[in-house]
Scaffold this motif. Structure first.
Motif, short mmCIF file in Angstrom:
data_model
loop_
_atom_site.label_atom_id
_atom_site.label_comp_id
_atom_site.label_asym_id
_atom_site.label_seq_id
_atom_site.Cartn_x
_atom_site.Cartn_y
_atom_site.Cartn_z
N MET A 1 -3.41 1.52 6.55
CA MET A 1 -3.07 1.12 5.45
C MET A 1 -2.61 -0.18 5.29
O MET A 1 -3.08 -0.93 4.44
CB MET A 1 -2.05 2.37 4.67
CG MET A 1 -2.49 3.43 4.35
SD MET A 1 -1.18 4.57 3.87
CE MET A 1 -0.76 3.99 2.32
N ALA B 1 3.04 -0.78 3.94
CA ALA B 1 2.62 0.83 3.75
C ALA B 1 3.45 1.74 3.84
O ALA B 1 4.21 1.75 4.88
CB ALA B 1 1.33 0.93 4.61
N ALA C 1 0.95 -1.29 0.04
CA ALA C 1 0.10 0.10 -0.01
C ALA C 1 0.87 1.35 0.03
O ALA C 1 1.51 1.48 1.12
CB ALA C 1 -0.93 0.06 1.22
N LYS D 1 -7.09 6.31 -0.05
CA LYS D 1 -6.77 5.78 1.32
C LYS D 1 -8.15 5.17 1.87
O LYS D 1 -8.12 3.96 2.52
CB LYS D 1 -6.09 6.49 2.27
CG LYS D 1 -4.40 6.68 1.76
CD LYS D 1 -3.66 7.75 2.61
CE LYS D 1 -2.47 8.16 2.06
NZ LYS D 1 -2.29 8.77 0.66
N THR E 1 -2.34 4.57 -3.36
CA THR E 1 -3.13 5.31 -2.76
C THR E 1 -2.67 6.75 -2.47
O THR E 1 -2.56 6.99 -1.13
CB THR E 1 -4.14 4.79 -1.57
OG1 THR E 1 -2.92 4.49 -0.54
CG2 THR E 1 -4.90 3.36 -1.97
N GLY F 1 -5.27 -2.68 5.91
CA GLY F 1 -6.43 -2.65 5.03
C GLY F 1 -6.03 -3.42 3.76
O GLY F 1 -6.77 -4.38 3.17
N ALA F 2 -4.60 -3.33 3.35
CA ALA F 2 -4.11 -4.16 2.22
C ALA F 2 -4.08 -5.57 2.51
O ALA F 2 -4.57 -6.25 1.60
CB ALA F 2 -2.67 -3.40 2.10
N LEU G 1 -8.81 1.08 0.98
CA LEU G 1 -7.82 0.69 2.06
C LEU G 1 -8.56 0.51 3.45
O LEU G 1 -8.36 0.00 4.31
CB LEU G 1 -6.41 1.04 2.24
CG LEU G 1 -5.46 0.95 1.03
CD1 LEU G 1 -4.23 1.95 1.41
CD2 LEU G 1 -5.21 -0.48 0.84
#
Length: 162
Positions: free
Chosen positions: A85, A100, A26, A60, A54, A88-89, A64
């Motif tokens: 991030m 990230a 990310a 973002k 992002t 989320g990835a 994510l």
């Protein structure tokens, strides 16, 4: 002397392959540079799942799942944001580890609190490990971005060693 980016990417790939793990990225200030280095390694399709670029706060949030409140209170360049991030990835991929990056590569955009060269890094693993770090990297825009790629890849190796 630090290893070059392709060497680091190959080391990450070797370690991931030995574990049977996959990587997701990310990226904000590096604009996909980590994914570029990773996919430059022959056979990386065995251990690289996907990358997210992002650059905007909206991206973002949408791609994510970074919380708007985090971005408003902490800013895009913060350990709180890169932690979200990375998580989320990981959640949005088939990866076992995610990295990230978000930073201020310059030449403009810096403030007294967040100067040019400040880069935040986050790493998350499927088994629940979450780590963040911030560094002030020297040099021009290209130098900051290249160092950020190296630091992010080295961070993956560090996380996998724990």
């Amino acid at each position: 002397m630090a290893p070059d980016l392709q060497t680091l990417a190959a080391q990450v790939g070797d370690r991931l392959q030995r574990l049977g793990w996959r990587l997701a990225t990310a990226e904000s200030c590096t604009g996909g540079w980590v994914a570029k280095e990773v996919t430059g390694v022959p056979g990386s399709s065995a251990w690289f799942d996907m990358g997210f670029v992002t650059y905007s706060n909206v991206a973002k949030e949408q791609l994510l799942g970074v919380r708007a409140q985090t971005l408003q209170e902490q800013g895009a360049v913060s350990e709180a944001t890169v932690t979200e991030m990375a998580a989320g990835a990981l959640a949005r991929s088939g990866a076992d580890v995610a990295l990230a990056i978000s930073g201020i590569a310059g030449p403009g955009g810096g403030t007294a609190d967040k100067p040019v060269g400040l880069v935040c890094f986050g790493w998350a693993t499927r088994d629940g490990r979450l780590r963040a770090a911030s560094e002030r990297l020297p040099g021009d825009r290209e130098a900051v971005r290249a160092q950020a790629v190296a630091r992010a890849l080295q961070g993956v190796l560090d996380v996998l060693d724990r």
